[in-house]
Design a protein around this motif. Structure first.
Motif: not given
Length: 345
Positions: A294, A296, A298-301
């Protein structure tokens, strides 16, 4: 006249392949070709990776220890995994299977392992990097190998015009000084650890068959008399310059084994690996993984905190608890005199 002869010798030596630098030059071209063709520049744009798959291991009791040679049946376990990974090493994975439900999370400073079955977790220091794309990640791994062979510990030989599978190849042999006889004899009686197999390139003899037209490796042969290892990896490219499959065979600690891997790509980007391996002890391993790169992050992951009522434990103690989940085998192993603290994972 003498000066003219000396000039001719200087000019012709590199062409005829008799200088000590020539094998190193060919080997460096191989590493450069692998970085370029196996991992194209599209990997520069990928900042994170979604991974999913499964792994299974089947080991007869008799192959674990001589004390279990009369015990019938197999020690086996399997688990599924899914998660996300950054080039720096920051990651979060969920494992489900015979080990129970486990969360493994690496932050820039800490590594957290949590067992849902025991509601317990451990914390240890992590070792991450500042890499932010997967092209740099793969180049770093390749450079570790290249730098090892440039360390000065290796001697080199080379043959040109070798033919392998219809392709003209360079045959580059790298080798370290042979071990003392006593060290060789002691090592031959020991079982080889997985870590030693994975760091095979540290000493011994490595033979590279490098395709002349594009400097890609077709076969790598490795032998180490001190550690009693002898193995061969063969690469198959199909119509492209990325390996579509690999075949591995060899012997370690006097036990022979073989395996193969199928590799899939989407627009030149790795999409899956299917690996299977078995040996003469009837031990078998399978590993399947799917890759989704990917652009980018996604820090929440990547966020994870153990439940507030979870128990903090030492890393080794938690490992033993998780290991005890392997269906019904712990008691039988202990009765047979096996100390499970010696099992590494």
């Amino acid at each position: 006249m003498r000066k003219i002869l000396l000039i001719l010798i200087v000019i012709l030596l590199p062409v005829s392949g008799f200088t000590s630098d020539t094998p190193r030059l060919i080997l460096n071209k191989m590493f450069k070709s692998v970085a370029k063709n196996w991992f194209p520049n599209n990997y520069y744009k990928f900042k994170s990776l979604e991974l999913s798959g499964e792994m299974s291991i089947t080991v007869p009791y008799s192959s674990v220890s001589r004390r279990l040679k009369y015990v019938q049946g197999d020690l086996s376990f399997a688990f599924n995994f899914d998660g996300v990974l950054q080039p720096s090493g920051v990651c979060k994975f969920n494992l489900q299977g015979d080990f129970g439900n486990v969360v493994y999370c690496v932050t820039p400073t800490k590594t957290i392992t949590y067992s849902e079955d025991f509601n317990a977790y451990s914390i240890s220091d992590s070792n991450t990097s500042n890499l932010n794309n997967f092209k740099s990640y793969f180049i770093k791994k390749i450079n570790l190998l290249k730098d090892n062979f440039s360390s000065g510990r290796w001697n080199f030989q080379m043959q040109s015009n070798i033919v392998l599978g219809g392709d003209k190849c360079y045959k580059v042999t790298a080798f370290t000084p042979p071990p003392k006889e006593g060290a060789r004899r002691n090592k031959r009686s020991n079982v080889i650890k997985l870590k030693e197999l994975l760091t095979f390139y540290k000493k011994g003899k490595v033979v590279f068959f490098i395709r002349a037209k594009d400097y890609l490796p077709l076969r790598i042969e490795y032998s180490n008399d001190e550690q009693n290892i002898d193995s061969t990896i063969t690469f198959f490219y199909g119509n492209g310059k990325q390996p579509a499959s690999m075949y591995v065979e060899g012997t370690a600690a006097n036990v022979s084994g073989r395996g193969d891997a199928s590799i899939g790509y989407g627009n030149g980007i790795l999409s899956y690996i299917q690996l299977s391996f078995s040996n003469a002890l009837n031990q078998s391993y399978t590993f399947n993984a799917n890759f989704n790169f990917k652009p980018s992050v996604d820090k929440s992951e990547f966020l994870f905190l153990p439940p507030s009522d979870a128990q903090l434990m030492g890393r080794e103690n938690l490992k033993l608890l998780i290991l005890s989940n392997v269906a019904g085998t712990l008691l039988r192993m202990q009765q047979a005199g096996i100390n499970i603290k010696t099992l590494k994972f």
